[in-house]
Scaffold this active site. Structure first.
Site, PDB file in Angstrom:
ATOM      1  N   ASN A  46      15.980 -10.030  54.941  1.00  0.00           N
ATOM      2  CA  ASN A  46      16.611 -11.310  54.608  1.00  0.00           C
ATOM      3  C   ASN A  46      18.125 -11.209  54.771  1.00  0.00           C
ATOM      4  O   ASN A  46      18.868 -12.008  54.220  1.00  0.00           O
ATOM      5  CB  ASN A  46      16.300 -11.699  53.159  1.00  0.00           C
ATOM      6  CG  ASN A  46      14.822 -11.928  52.946  1.00  0.00           C
ATOM      7  OD1 ASN A  46      14.179 -12.627  53.727  1.00  0.00           O
ATOM      8  ND2 ASN A  46      14.277 -11.336  51.893  1.00  0.00           N
ATOM      9  N   HIS A 131       8.891 -20.263  44.946  1.00  0.00           N
ATOM     10  CA  HIS A 131       8.871 -18.802  44.804  1.00  0.00           C
ATOM     11  C   HIS A 131       8.253 -18.368  43.465  1.00  0.00           C
ATOM     12  O   HIS A 131       8.366 -19.068  42.462  1.00  0.00           O
ATOM     13  CB  HIS A 131      10.320 -18.308  44.883  1.00  0.00           C
ATOM     14  CG  HIS A 131      10.479 -16.830  44.963  1.00  0.00           C
ATOM     15  ND1 HIS A 131      10.726 -16.049  43.859  1.00  0.00           N
ATOM     16  CD2 HIS A 131      10.430 -15.991  46.019  1.00  0.00           C
ATOM     17  CE1 HIS A 131      10.843 -14.784  44.231  1.00  0.00           C
ATOM     18  NE2 HIS A 131      10.664 -14.712  45.538  1.00  0.00           N
ATOM     19  N   GLU A 175      13.178 -25.610  46.238  1.00  0.00           N
ATOM     20  CA  GLU A 175      14.047 -24.657  46.939  1.00  0.00           C
ATOM     21  C   GLU A 175      14.852 -25.400  48.008  1.00  0.00           C
ATOM     22  O   GLU A 175      14.515 -26.535  48.365  1.00  0.00           O
ATOM     23  CB  GLU A 175      13.199 -23.558  47.597  1.00  0.00           C
ATOM     24  CG  GLU A 175      12.429 -22.732  46.576  1.00  0.00           C
ATOM     25  CD  GLU A 175      11.695 -21.546  47.200  1.00  0.00           C
ATOM     26  OE1 GLU A 175      12.033 -21.143  48.334  1.00  0.00           O
ATOM     27  OE2 GLU A 175      10.777 -21.042  46.546  1.00  0.00           O
ATOM     28  N   SER A 179      10.944 -19.883  51.352  1.00  0.00           N
ATOM     29  CA  SER A 179      11.036 -18.476  51.754  1.00  0.00           C
ATOM     30  C   SER A 179       9.950 -18.047  52.727  1.00  0.00           C
ATOM     31  O   SER A 179      10.174 -17.157  53.544  1.00  0.00           O
ATOM     32  CB  SER A 179      11.018 -17.581  50.522  1.00  0.00           C
ATOM     33  OG  SER A 179       9.920 -17.875  49.701  1.00  0.00           O
ATOM     34  N   ASP A 204      16.816 -23.942  44.020  1.00  0.00           N
ATOM     35  CA  ASP A 204      16.992 -22.516  44.313  1.00  0.00           C
ATOM     36  C   ASP A 204      17.367 -22.385  45.788  1.00  0.00           C
ATOM     37  O   ASP A 204      16.560 -22.648  46.674  1.00  0.00           O
ATOM     38  CB  ASP A 204      15.674 -21.785  44.000  1.00  0.00           C
ATOM     39  CG  ASP A 204      15.765 -20.277  44.229  1.00  0.00           C
ATOM     40  OD1 ASP A 204      16.648 -19.844  44.986  1.00  0.00           O
ATOM     41  OD2 ASP A 204      14.935 -19.545  43.661  1.00  0.00           O
ATOM     42  N   HIS A 207      17.533 -18.985  50.235  1.00  0.00           N
ATOM     43  CA  HIS A 207      17.514 -18.808  51.692  1.00  0.00           C
ATOM     44  C   HIS A 207      18.422 -19.770  52.442  1.00  0.00           C
ATOM     45  O   HIS A 207      18.392 -19.823  53.659  1.00  0.00           O
ATOM     46  CB  HIS A 207      16.079 -18.928  52.207  1.00  0.00           C
ATOM     47  CG  HIS A 207      15.185 -17.880  51.638  1.00  0.00           C
ATOM     48  ND1 HIS A 207      15.127 -16.592  52.143  1.00  0.00           N
ATOM     49  CD2 HIS A 207      14.360 -17.901  50.573  1.00  0.00           C
ATOM     50  CE1 HIS A 207      14.285 -15.884  51.422  1.00  0.00           C
ATOM     51  NE2 HIS A 207      13.809 -16.653  50.459  1.00  0.00           N
ATOM     52  N   LYS A 236      20.375 -11.760  49.904  1.00  0.00           N
ATOM     53  CA  LYS A 236      19.936 -12.256  51.210  1.00  0.00           C
ATOM     54  C   LYS A 236      21.157 -12.411  52.110  1.00  0.00           C
ATOM     55  O   LYS A 236      21.671 -11.402  52.585  1.00  0.00           O
ATOM     56  CB  LYS A 236      19.104 -13.513  51.000  1.00  0.00           C
ATOM     57  CG  LYS A 236      17.741 -13.087  50.442  1.00  0.00           C
ATOM     58  CD  LYS A 236      16.975 -14.081  49.653  1.00  0.00           C
ATOM     59  CE  LYS A 236      15.726 -13.408  49.078  1.00  0.00           C
ATOM     60  NZ  LYS A 236      15.082 -14.164  48.034  1.00  0.00           N
TER      61      LYS A 236
HETATM   62  C1  LIG Z   1      14.095 -13.910  47.072  1.00  0.00           C
HETATM   63  C2  LIG Z   1      13.969 -15.090  46.188  1.00  0.00           C
HETATM   64  C3  LIG Z   1      14.202 -14.994  44.815  1.00  0.00           C
HETATM   65  C4  LIG Z   1      14.369 -13.666  44.145  1.00  0.00           C
HETATM   66  O1  LIG Z   1      15.619 -13.152  44.351  1.00  0.00           O
HETATM   67  P1  LIG Z   1      15.825 -11.572  44.131  1.00  0.00           P
HETATM   68  O2  LIG Z   1      17.273 -11.446  44.010  1.00  0.00           O
HETATM   69  O3  LIG Z   1      15.249 -10.935  45.328  1.00  0.00           O
HETATM   70  O4  LIG Z   1      15.098 -11.223  42.876  1.00  0.00           O
HETATM   71  C5  LIG Z   1      14.224 -16.135  44.050  1.00  0.00           C
HETATM   72  N1  LIG Z   1      13.972 -17.338  44.611  1.00  0.00           N
HETATM   73  C6  LIG Z   1      13.692 -17.465  45.920  1.00  0.00           C
HETATM   74  C7  LIG Z   1      13.428 -18.811  46.468  1.00  0.00           C
HETATM   75  C8  LIG Z   1      13.668 -16.339  46.741  1.00  0.00           C
HETATM   76  O5  LIG Z   1      13.367 -16.452  48.018  1.00  0.00           O
END
Ligand SMILES: *Cc1c(COP(=O)(O)O)cnc(C)c1O
Length: 387
Positions: A46, A131, A175, A179, A204, A207, A236
């Site tokens: 990522n 997620h 989101e 993801s 969130d 990405h 990421k």
């Molecule tokens: C990767 C991800 C997370 C988790 O983040 P980490 O820092 O890897 O724990 C949370 N929400 C989404 C949408 C993700 O893709």
């Protein structure tokens, strides 16, 4: 029953369903990784902007240690250094909000924030493809959770019309870029439904932050949409680890007091917080990296569709190739590996049953030639594999 017998039985079950996973060590990170003596072009990270192995950032990280390696305690005890506050202020300014709170991971941010913001008697409308950390945060909240089919805003509207009057507060949880699906939310649509039903919006941007929007400020910034709470992750596009919640100062201060994954967890190392400040600067300056990775993703998606492979809408850097069966996804992944590419299969429970896929992720570190050679390998290895 013997505990080991129980574990072995569970393992056999998962193996039968092609759902058993193992860890394997890979050396190096970035464009090329080494597995044993083999070099593989990596299309599974990522690290969208290629910052994880950027010399400036690795140097900042190495130079960040100053006196103490660890934060020695949680933030509220004695684990807050000026660097923690500096990076929080910088992240808040980056996303144009009053305040931000650093968490040790995105998982921790979501399971910490949601139960504070939504409680018994409240309503949450959550996208089906959210997620796992969002799902777990919703569960921990004790609010009444309604899951809508992915992106189905009409369904969200209907649920709110029916359920909103019985609940004290309502949250919509989605989101920016999904993801495993790679598509973008209609954030303006989510916002307008939230406004119409007196609900709050939780987005969130794991990405999309760093990748989309002016200077990488994310999808909310790109679309001019206000999220009542914004989550950004730093593992990421930022190439490091950790995450933050951003919002108004009163809301962030409540999270600081109540989010259990923040309060009861050791603070990220101070040197790490210092390097994060540098990572944020690099992200802001990365317009050329952003356009390179988005070009790569478009080119890859177009090429795969020309091979008649099932590729959905690609709005960020994630290019999923739908294969259906978990076994088929594993075969695809191992064929590509024989051809010199690391392209991991994504299987249940990460994605719904029957939607196993390869999740191909180009980064800014890849060359145009890398994308072409991956396409050629997909043409040889994947055509005819899906049901
Ligand atoms: C990767 C991800 C997370 C988790 O983040 P980490 O820092 O890897 O724990 C949370 N929400 C989404 C949408 C993700 O893709």
């Amino acid at each position: 029953m013997n505990l080991d017998e129980w574990a072995v039985r569970l393992r056999r079950e998962l193996e039968t369903e092609h759902r058993w996973r193992t860890l394997r060590p890979l050396a190096g990170s970035g464009r090329v990784v080494r597995s044993g003596s083999r070099e593989l072009l990596c299309f599974s990270s990522n690290d969208y902007l290629g910052l994880a192995s950027d010399p400036e950032l690795t140097q900042a990280f190495a130079a960040g240690v100053d006196g103490s390696v660890g934060a020695t305690a949680s933030r509220l005890l004695c684990g807050t250094t000026p660097a923690h506050l500096e990076v929080e202020a910088a992240l808040a300014a980056f996303v144009g909000r009053e305040a931000a709170l650093l968490f040790s991971s995105g998982y921790a941010a979501n399971v910490g924030a949601l139960p504070v913001l939504a409680q018994r008697g409240d309503l949450i409308v959550s996208d089906a493809l959210n997620h796992a950390s969002l799902i777990d945060g919703c569960r921990l909240s004790r609010a009444e959770v309604h899951v809508i089919p992915h992106g189905d805003l009409d369904a969200a509207h209907r649920i709110l019309e029916l359920e909103r009057p019985r609940h004290r507060h309502a949250w919509l949880v989605c989101e920016g870029i999904y993801s495993m699906e790679g598509d973008a939310s209609d954030l303006a649509g989510w916002r307008s439904i939230a406004n119409r039903h007196d609900a709050w919006l939780y987005v969130d941007e794991a990405h999309s932050l760093g990748l989309l929007g002016p200077r990488g400020r994310g999808l909310c910034a790109a679309e001019g949409v206000h999220a009542d709470l914004l989550i950004g992750t730093l593992g990421k596009s930022f190439g490091m680890a950790g995450a933050f919640a951003a919002g108004s100062r009163p809301v962030i201060e409540v999270l600081m007091n109540r989010a259990r994954s923040f309060v009861f967890s050791t603070a990220p190392p101070p040197g790490f917080a210092r390097a994060l400040v540098r990572a944020l600067q690099l992200v802001e300056e990365a317009d050329d990296r952003r356009s390179r990775v988005l070009d790569h993703a478009r080119e890859l998606a177009t090429g795969l569709r020309e091979l008649d492979l099932a590729v959905g809408p690609v709005d960020g850097a994630i290019v999923p190739v739908l294969l259906g069966d978990a076994g088929a996804a594993l075969v695809a992944s191992s064929r590509l590996e024989e051809a010199g590419f690391l392209a991991q299969a994504v299987r249940p429970p990460t994605v719904p049953n029957g939607t196993s896929r390869l999740r191909l992720v180009p980064t800014a570190a890849h060359t145009d030639g890398d994308i072409q050679s991956l396409l050629e390998a997909c043409g040889r290895s994947l055509v005819g594999l899906s049901e």
